[in-house]
Design a protein around this motif. Structure first.
Motif, PDB file in Angstrom:
ATOM      1  N   VAL A 199     -22.775 -23.092 -47.133  1.00  0.00           N
ATOM      2  CA  VAL A 199     -22.064 -23.413 -48.369  1.00  0.00           C
ATOM      3  C   VAL A 199     -20.583 -23.403 -48.039  1.00  0.00           C
ATOM      4  O   VAL A 199     -20.032 -22.364 -47.652  1.00  0.00           O
ATOM      5  CB  VAL A 199     -22.362 -22.403 -49.499  1.00  0.00           C
ATOM      6  CG1 VAL A 199     -21.686 -22.873 -50.783  1.00  0.00           C
ATOM      7  CG2 VAL A 199     -23.849 -22.232 -49.704  1.00  0.00           C
ATOM      8  N   ASP A 243     -16.754 -24.872 -49.283  1.00  0.00           N
ATOM      9  CA  ASP A 243     -16.015 -25.500 -50.378  1.00  0.00           C
ATOM     10  C   ASP A 243     -14.617 -24.894 -50.399  1.00  0.00           C
ATOM     11  O   ASP A 243     -14.470 -23.668 -50.345  1.00  0.00           O
ATOM     12  CB  ASP A 243     -16.744 -25.213 -51.707  1.00  0.00           C
ATOM     13  CG  ASP A 243     -16.378 -26.203 -52.798  1.00  0.00           C
ATOM     14  OD1 ASP A 243     -17.292 -26.780 -53.404  1.00  0.00           O
ATOM     15  OD2 ASP A 243     -15.163 -26.388 -53.041  1.00  0.00           O
ATOM     16  N   ALA A 283     -27.038 -19.845 -54.261  1.00  0.00           N
ATOM     17  CA  ALA A 283     -27.744 -20.505 -53.160  1.00  0.00           C
ATOM     18  C   ALA A 283     -29.181 -20.007 -53.062  1.00  0.00           C
ATOM     19  O   ALA A 283     -30.107 -20.781 -52.778  1.00  0.00           O
ATOM     20  CB  ALA A 283     -27.001 -20.275 -51.848  1.00  0.00           C
ATOM     21  N   TYR A 319     -31.031 -21.903 -55.553  1.00  0.00           N
ATOM     22  CA  TYR A 319     -31.078 -23.325 -55.211  1.00  0.00           C
ATOM     23  C   TYR A 319     -32.201 -23.594 -54.215  1.00  0.00           C
ATOM     24  O   TYR A 319     -32.869 -24.619 -54.259  1.00  0.00           O
ATOM     25  CB  TYR A 319     -29.716 -23.698 -54.630  1.00  0.00           C
ATOM     26  CG  TYR A 319     -29.552 -25.068 -54.028  1.00  0.00           C
ATOM     27  CD1 TYR A 319     -29.229 -26.165 -54.825  1.00  0.00           C
ATOM     28  CD2 TYR A 319     -29.673 -25.261 -52.649  1.00  0.00           C
ATOM     29  CE1 TYR A 319     -29.039 -27.418 -54.270  1.00  0.00           C
ATOM     30  CE2 TYR A 319     -29.483 -26.509 -52.086  1.00  0.00           C
ATOM     31  CZ  TYR A 319     -29.167 -27.585 -52.892  1.00  0.00           C
ATOM     32  OH  TYR A 319     -28.974 -28.816 -52.335  1.00  0.00           O
ATOM     33  N   THR A 348     -27.741 -27.818 -43.031  1.00  0.00           N
ATOM     34  CA  THR A 348     -27.445 -28.538 -44.271  1.00  0.00           C
ATOM     35  C   THR A 348     -26.192 -27.940 -44.893  1.00  0.00           C
ATOM     36  O   THR A 348     -26.131 -26.723 -45.102  1.00  0.00           O
ATOM     37  CB  THR A 348     -28.612 -28.375 -45.274  1.00  0.00           C
ATOM     38  OG1 THR A 348     -29.823 -28.717 -44.605  1.00  0.00           O
ATOM     39  CG2 THR A 348     -28.416 -29.249 -46.493  1.00  0.00           C
ATOM     40  N   THR A 349     -25.203 -28.781 -45.160  1.00  0.00           N
ATOM     41  CA  THR A 349     -23.982 -28.266 -45.781  1.00  0.00           C
ATOM     42  C   THR A 349     -23.943 -28.687 -47.250  1.00  0.00           C
ATOM     43  O   THR A 349     -24.167 -29.851 -47.576  1.00  0.00           O
ATOM     44  CB  THR A 349     -22.739 -28.786 -45.053  1.00  0.00           C
ATOM     45  OG1 THR A 349     -22.818 -28.372 -43.688  1.00  0.00           O
ATOM     46  CG2 THR A 349     -21.461 -28.215 -45.663  1.00  0.00           C
ATOM     47  N   ILE A 350     -23.690 -27.728 -48.115  1.00  0.00           N
ATOM     48  CA  ILE A 350     -23.593 -28.035 -49.552  1.00  0.00           C
ATOM     49  C   ILE A 350     -22.310 -27.422 -50.113  1.00  0.00           C
ATOM     50  O   ILE A 350     -21.707 -26.536 -49.499  1.00  0.00           O
ATOM     51  CB  ILE A 350     -24.814 -27.528 -50.353  1.00  0.00           C
ATOM     52  CG1 ILE A 350     -25.046 -26.036 -50.096  1.00  0.00           C
ATOM     53  CG2 ILE A 350     -26.059 -28.328 -50.012  1.00  0.00           C
ATOM     54  CD1 ILE A 350     -26.174 -25.452 -50.937  1.00  0.00           C
ATOM     55  N   ALA A 407     -20.608 -27.760 -56.198  1.00  0.00           N
ATOM     56  CA  ALA A 407     -21.169 -28.667 -57.208  1.00  0.00           C
ATOM     57  C   ALA A 407     -22.694 -28.666 -57.155  1.00  0.00           C
ATOM     58  O   ALA A 407     -23.363 -28.542 -58.189  1.00  0.00           O
ATOM     59  CB  ALA A 407     -20.629 -30.077 -57.000  1.00  0.00           C
ATOM     60  N   GLU A 408     -23.238 -28.763 -55.926  1.00  0.00           N
ATOM     61  CA  GLU A 408     -24.703 -28.752 -55.784  1.00  0.00           C
ATOM     62  C   GLU A 408     -25.301 -27.461 -56.346  1.00  0.00           C
ATOM     63  O   GLU A 408     -26.421 -27.433 -56.843  1.00  0.00           O
ATOM     64  CB  GLU A 408     -25.122 -28.876 -54.315  1.00  0.00           C
ATOM     65  CG  GLU A 408     -24.999 -30.279 -53.751  1.00  0.00           C
ATOM     66  CD  GLU A 408     -23.716 -30.466 -52.971  1.00  0.00           C
ATOM     67  OE1 GLU A 408     -22.663 -29.915 -53.394  1.00  0.00           O
ATOM     68  OE2 GLU A 408     -23.756 -31.151 -51.947  1.00  0.00           O
ATOM     69  N   LEU A 409     -24.560 -26.373 -56.195  1.00  0.00           N
ATOM     70  CA  LEU A 409     -25.083 -25.073 -56.633  1.00  0.00           C
ATOM     71  C   LEU A 409     -24.844 -24.830 -58.114  1.00  0.00           C
ATOM     72  O   LEU A 409     -25.365 -23.876 -58.688  1.00  0.00           O
ATOM     73  CB  LEU A 409     -24.428 -23.943 -55.823  1.00  0.00           C
ATOM     74  CG  LEU A 409     -24.734 -23.928 -54.334  1.00  0.00           C
ATOM     75  CD1 LEU A 409     -24.015 -22.750 -53.673  1.00  0.00           C
ATOM     76  CD2 LEU A 409     -26.228 -23.826 -54.089  1.00  0.00           C
ATOM     77  N   GLY A 410     -24.004 -25.658 -58.709  1.00  0.00           N
ATOM     78  CA  GLY A 410     -23.679 -25.435 -60.115  1.00  0.00           C
ATOM     79  C   GLY A 410     -22.825 -24.203 -60.345  1.00  0.00           C
ATOM     80  O   GLY A 410     -22.882 -23.575 -61.401  1.00  0.00           O
TER      81      GLY A 410
END
Ligand code: FAD
Lengths: 260, 314
Positions: free
Chosen positions: A85, A87, A105, A108, A202-204, A207-210
């Motif tokens: 994660v 950001d 996460a 998620y 995988t990079t998130i 936003a993806e996690l809300g």
């Protein structure tokens, strides 16, 4: 069931990395890596995987893009998949900010049945995260384990601390953290290193996690760093080379002065 | 700065050194409410009064012994809410840090674990913490209305300042909101006739260089009335039990005299003893890093030197 193992990318204790102007630690030192204390968590996750039917190990880190280095190491050790994660908004978070991201996460990712952590990070050394994760997930906390096992959906740890040695048990899902007494982390072989090349990270982002950006980062921190000072190194004192006990007089004299 | 909750873990009829320091620190910040979870004797309460507490709350809680940290944290949260405390102080340690984290989470408070100093500055709480294997001291201010701190042992000198605190007996029933872990067996920490490691004025530690024979380490510790410590390599090899480990993942000690026998001086070991007033190192390797910070460095064989020193002290 996924064993979600939380790991941190930290400077090596021997690195000469400084602090940024906002007093956050420079994360990317010349030999920044997977925190040694988190290697113990990865090791125990891998050992548990072998004892639990259908279990897989996912390693998770919150950090800059370079934190992939730490996740790659965990993949080489044998983890199945890795999630980073990353950001801009997370920079400068305190432990509650980091916890909020990890908790999101964990939600998620599907089928997490066990969260594993090291006992503390080697840089900030807060030692609070596993308890915060357990609290927020509403899962039992089995922390600072010197031994851990899972049998028929029950986790069991042995923990030694200032109050003695305790055996603690809980049904999964649970949060477990392990100490550096839990068993030496494995060293990836050449074959492991090659095999890890095929695995992906995988990079998130938030936003993806809300996760709302306002909940994390320096702005949300409840503690703000105002100064960082390098502690003076101790200077070398007198050195004497002993030959067959020739130093005894000097030592006895030194001890007498030091304990006066 | 209002009420300051101080967690006092009752292990006997006297306040342990770490709690005495917390009471002194707390008294410097506000009005101290000492909280004794699980019940404490009248003698303990009287001893707490030696360190200036305004109130002592002795709180029984049937769930304390079979729950890990969560019941103790919930008990403190309740006391903090009732007394409108703005600061909660606990002693550092594996448990102390977790209790602090859980209390801070519940109170929405700022958290600093392993603090070494705290002061009020213009209405703000300012905290020092040593990080990164002892290399840096970080100063931070708490910007939340409540601060929860775990304090390292030896952060201050306990000061006797007797008071006549209001003593309250209370009861707390921990109703877990979610499934919690159960403690299924307890073996109390081993006691020793030697001084406690973190409180001792003299600490004599052995490393891998002892080759497994801790007798010279113990003999020198006893000759000096000190505590025995160990490096992690010595603990890992089974030469000494983990509670004696000094360093980043062991105890932090700050004695008048620290003696390192057969210890190389890795950065993680130094993190636990770098504030000792005087350091004596005996190590056969002239290049060992410990020689770069000891006040007296002896390059030689501990097996020859230590028994001879002990004989002279005897
Ligand atoms: C995350 C992390 C946390 C750690 N936490 C800690 C910690 O809390 N505490 C800790 O101690 N370590 C800790 N370590 C381990 C640390 O890095 C070192 O490995 C450890 O301190 C080495 O212990 P040692 O000095 O006893 O052994 P060694 O480094 O092997 O040194 C042994 C020394 O003994 C000397 N010697 C041998 N024979 C003799 C003799 N006859 N007479 C005199 N000298 C002799 C040798 O010259 C050598 O210098 C940690 C490591 C990591 C990665």
């Amino acid at each position: 069931m996924k064993i979600l193992t939380c790991v941190k990318y930290v400077p090596d204790a021997g690195d000469e990395v400084g602090f940024e102007s906002d007093f956050t630690l420079g994360r990317t030192g010349p030999s920044s890596k997977l925190s040694e204390l988190d290697e113990y968590a990865v090791e125990q996750a891998l050992r548990l995987r072998a004892t639990i039917d259908g279990a897989t190990v996912t390693v998770l880190s919150v950090g800059p893009a370079e934190a992939e280095v730490a996740l790659r190491k965990a993949l080489q050790m044998g983890a199945d998949e890795a999630v980073l994660v990353s950001d801009e908004a997370i920079a400068g978070s305190d432990v509650f900010g980091t916890a909020a991201v990890l908790i999101a996460a964990a939600g998620y990712l599907d089928e997490v049945g066990l969260v594993m952590c090291g006992m503390s990070s080697t840089d900030a050394g807060i030692g609070a995260l596993p308890a915060l994760l357990a609290e927020a997930l509403g899962w039992p906390l089995l922390s600072n384990a010197a031994e851990v096992s899972v049998e028929a959906g029950q986790a069991r740890i042995v923990r030694s601390d200032e109050f003695g040695t305790r055996v603690v048990e809980a049904a999964l899902p649970a949060v477990v953290s392990v100490t550096d007494q839990s068993g030496e982390p494995r060293y990836p072989s050449f074959k492991d290193v090659l095999a890890a090349k095929k695995k992906s990270v995988t990079t998130i982002g938030l936003a993806e996690l809300g996760v709302e950006a306002a909940l994390v980062g320096a702005g949300a921190a409840r503690v703000q760093v105002t100064a960082v000072v390098r502690n003076p190194e101790r200077a070398a004192g007198r050195v004497i080379v002993d030959v067959d006990g020739s130093s005894v007089d000097d030592i006895v004299e030194f001890l007498a002065a030091a304990t006066k | 700065m209002g009420n300051v909750i101080v967690l006092v873990n009752a292990t006997s009829d006297v306040v342990d050194a770490a709690s005495a320091e917390l009471l002194t620190t707390g008294a410097g910040l506000g009005s101290v409410v000492a909280v004794v979870p699980g019940g404490g004797s009248d003698a303990l309460v009287a001893d707490i009064a030696q360190y200036g507490a305004a109130e002592v709350h002795v709180v029984s809680c049937p769930q304390l012994s079979d729950s890990l940290v969560v019941a103790k944290a919930a008990l403190l949260v309740e006391r903090a809410a009732e007394t409108h405390a703005s600061i909660v102080l606990v002693a550092s340690g594996l448990e102390g840090n977790e209790v602090a984290a859980l209390v801070a989470a519940k109170l929405g408070a700022g958290l600093v674990t392993d603090a070494v100093a705290v002061r009020a500055d213009d209405g703000e709480l300012v905290v020092d913490k040593v990080v990164w294997a002892g290399k840096y001291t970080v100063t931070a201010k708490v910007v939340a209305p409540v601060a929860v701190l775990s304090m390292k042992a030896n952060s201050c000198v306990a000061v006797v300042a007797p008071s006549q605190p209001e003593v309250r007996q209370a009861h707390f029933d921990f109703a877990a909101p979610a499934p919690t872990a159960r403690v299924t067996s307890i073996e109390p920490a081993a006691t020793s006739s030697r001084p406690k490691l973190v409180e001792a004025n003299v600490v004599v530690s052995g490393g891998r260089g002892t080759d497994g024979d801790f007798a010279p380490v113990e003999a020198l510790a006893d000759a000096l009335g000190g505590a025995v410590g160990a490096s992690r390599a010595a603990v890992d090899a089974g030469f000494a039990p983990q509670p004696l480990q000094v360093g980043q993942t062991g105890k932090t000690v700050s004695p008048d005299l620290y003696v390192a026998l057969g210890i190389s001086g890795a950065i993680q070991h130094i993190a636990g003893m770098r504030t000792a007033r005087q350091i004596l190192a005996i190590n056969s390797d002239p290049e060992a890093p410990i020689h770069r910070l000891a006040d007296l460095s002896v390059v030689g064989d501990l097996k020859v030197i230590v028994p001879a020193v002990v004989a002279r002290l005897g």
